[in-house]
Design an enzyme around this catalytic site. Structure first.
Site, PDB file in Angstrom:
ATOM      1  N   CYS A 125       0.834  -1.203   0.000  1.00 44.72           N
ATOM      2  CA  CYS A 125       0.000   0.000   0.000  1.00 44.72           C
ATOM      3  C   CYS A 125       0.880   1.268   0.000  1.00 44.72           C
ATOM      4  CB  CYS A 125      -0.970  -0.047   1.162  1.00 44.72           C
ATOM      5  SG  CYS A 125      -2.395   1.040   1.010  1.00 44.72           S
ATOM      6  N   HIS A 126       0.883   2.035   1.095  1.00 46.99           N
ATOM      7  CA  HIS A 126       1.722   3.224   1.189  1.00 46.99           C
ATOM      8  C   HIS A 126       3.117   2.922   1.741  1.00 46.99           C
ATOM      9  CE1 HIS A 126      -2.150   5.227   0.638  1.00 46.99           C
ATOM     10  NE2 HIS A 126      -1.467   6.309   0.320  1.00 46.99           N
TER      11      HIS A 126
END
Length: 191
Positions: A115-116
């Site tokens: 994800c991030h």
């Protein structure tokens, strides 16, 4: 480093103390432990970690196993970086987190981020020439850092001896966890 008794991989999962996407912390820990790995969670403070759902709704709190400053790449076979916008942003400004992932990469040990989480890889200077995936909003950051961004469930890339495993979002967690387990148990499949 395997613990020496039965070849059990030691995997470090690092987060900040808030803003962690709950499933991206808890599911990899669970899946890796189910496969027989010793998975250890480290956070900057040995205080409770507040997890979230989709960056906005508070989820469960989790007690980390160790303080991030006590973690060393010498003691583990791989490192995992869960997402959560706030989590990744807080980690990438912590010198000890940046140096830790650099040490894993320098030792040729897998560095996995979802994800991030790849923001920390960008900050650590590990993406140049690598193929990665992430949450779609990080595409420009990865490209600007010299990486090649692709929209796939899991991307396994190895350039200059740096092994990166990346995934896009919580929907990819099963594939991501399997890729991390494969890399640490020695059964890597190139996706």
């Amino acid at each position: 480093m395997n613990d020496g008794t039965n070849g059990t991989p030691n995997i470090l999962v690092i987060t900040s103390n808030t803003g962690v996407e709950g499933d991206e912390l808890l599911l990899p820990l669970q899946r890796l432990r189910e496969r027989g790995a010793r998975a250890v969670h480290a956070a900057p403070d040995k205080a409770r970690v507040q997890t979230f759902v989709h960056d906005t709704d508070k989820d469960v709190t989790v007690d980390p196993d160790i303080d991030l400053s006590a973690a060393s790449a010498d003691d583990y076979d791989a490192v995992v970086i869960p997402g959560g916008t706030v989590n990744a942003d807080k980690l990438r400004v912590r010198p000890e987190a940046v140096e830790l992932v650099r040490a894993f990469a320098a030792a040729g040990k897998p560095v996995a981020a979802i994800c991030h989480g790849p923001w920390l890889l960008v900050e650590a200077g590990l993406v140049d020439g690598q193929a990665l995936t992430s949450y779609f909003s990080l595409r420009t950051d990865i490209l600007n850092a010299g990486g090649r961004w692709t929209d796939q469930k899991v991307v396994h890339s190895c350039v200059d001896g740096h092994t990166l495993i990346t995934s896009r979002n919580p929907g990819d967690l099963e594939a991501f966890s399997a890729a991390v387990a494969g890399a640490t148990f020695g059964t890597v499949s190139m996706l």
